[in-house]
Enzyme design. Structure first.
Site, PDB file in Angstrom:
ATOM      1  CB  SER A 158      -0.886   0.005   1.253  1.00  0.00           C
ATOM      2  OG  SER A 158      -1.495   1.270   1.447  1.00  0.00           O
TER       3      SER A 158
ATOM      4  CE1 TYR B  62      -4.419  -2.007   4.620  1.00  0.00           C
ATOM      5  CE2 TYR B  62      -3.720   0.215   4.049  1.00  0.00           C
ATOM      6  CZ  TYR B  62      -4.110  -1.056   3.665  1.00  0.00           C
ATOM      7  OH  TYR B  62      -4.184  -1.377   2.324  1.00  0.00           O
TER       8      TYR B  62
END
Length: 341
Positions: A136, A161
């Site tokens: 990501s 995350y």
């Protein structure tokens, strides 16, 4: 050689196959005649009906096999590898969302760490041609230098995350070093499009409009120093994945990382204005969101901006779909899917 010939008679295992990117990638590979084994736990992080709608588009393909299950279930993962012997694995199953990771950290460790470990172990014991996995843009944290390059320092994540995605890159590197598993991590930048994730801002804003509710914009109302995002249309993401699948790393440690982003960051307010115009076109009447401005949320970063030079040098491709085109496709789909005419 075309990708159709390159992947002919090859078996793909796609985790998160009922998810946004997983669905579009599976569909493209199936359309090319590939065999796809899809796994998804069908959790209710967002509307499960949307996941079922995606699956309904895939299930008519005779080359598609779907397994409802969780990659954190190690015996199940091992069974899939032993039974189907995938040539290529694309790990897109993950608990997504920066803000949700602050409220529910457990599910991120379960899916993003334990689940990915199970995939790596399965690749170790059942050798594959290439493991491609989702990282990501959030690994860049609050980096000030832009555009973000793959060689940048990424040891200051600002959300759990992001930490799990950075951990995936480290884990994959280790397994590539120890067991020579060819693996590639993909740092996605704010993916959007039809059949997308309802937890994403553009989708949520559209939902709020039709519910006659205000939209919250987390930029303090500071238009001069507005948030910037590198919005990337889903077809560009899938094109990048498909090209990279056929280019496994061949270095001594066969591990690589690539950005897949639009290389053209947009101000959040510009993106919102473009979405209003797209919905105006789709509905045939003027659309204006009622906006409320609030402080930036913990874990959010001020800007994302991808350098795509490495991707372009490797496979001759860079995402180029403009937000005007991409958001119009989303708006047209939304109005039809939810019958909003």
């Amino acid at each position: 050689m075309t990708s159709k010939n390159l992947y002919q008679n090859k078996v793909f295992l796609i985790t998160g196959a009922a998810g946004f990117i997983g669905y579009f990638l599976s569909k493209k590979l199936l359309d090319r005649g590939c065999k796809v084994i899809g796994i998804d736990n069908m959790n209710d992080y967002y509307d499960v009906e949307l996941k079922h709608a995606r699956l309904q588009q895939l299930e008519p393909h005779s080359n598609f096999m779907f397994v409802k299950g969780d990659i954190s279930d190690k015996p199940l993962v091992n069974e899939l590898f032993e039974e189907y012997k995938p040539n290529f694995v694309v790990n897109l199953a993950a608990q997504a969302g920066v803000r949700y990771s602050i409220e529910n950290p457990d599910v991120y460790i379960q899916s993003n760490i334990i689940g990915f470990y199970n995939i790596l172990e399965a690749c170790r014991h059942n050798p594959v041609d290439h493991l491609v996995y989702a990282s990501s843009s959030s690994v860049y944290g609050a980096n000030k230098k832009v555009p973000f390059e793959e060689s940048d320092f990424v040891d200051n994540p600002v959300s759990l995350y992001a930490s799990t995605k950075k951990s995936n890159e480290l884990m994959a590197h280790t397994y590539s070093h120890l067991y020579k598993i060819p693996s590639t991590g993909l740092r996605f930048f704010t993916v959007y499009g039809p059949m997308g994730r309802p937890d994403m801002a553009y989708f949520g804003f559209t939902d709020k409009y039709f519910a006659n509710e205000q939209i919250k914009i987390f930029n303090n109302g500071d238009f001069e120093n507005d948030l910037y995002r590198d919005f990337t249309y889903v077809d560009d993401i899938v094109e990048g994945i498909e090209r990279l699948i056929g280019h496994p790393p061949v270095d001594e440690v066969p591990h690589n990382v690539f950005n897949i982003g639009n290389n053209k960051p947009e101000k959040l307010m510009t993106f919102i204005g473009t979405l209003e115009k797209a919905l105006t076109n789709a509905l045939g009447r003027e659309v204006m969101f009622e906006k409320v401005f609030e402080p930036i949320k913990p874990g959010d970063v001020p800007a994302t901006y991808a350098s795509t030079d490495k991707l372009q040098n490797a496979v001759g491709f860079k995402p180029e779909t403009s937000i005007e085109v991409g958001l119009q496709w989303f708006a047209d789909w939304y109005v039809e899917y939810y019958n909003k005419k």
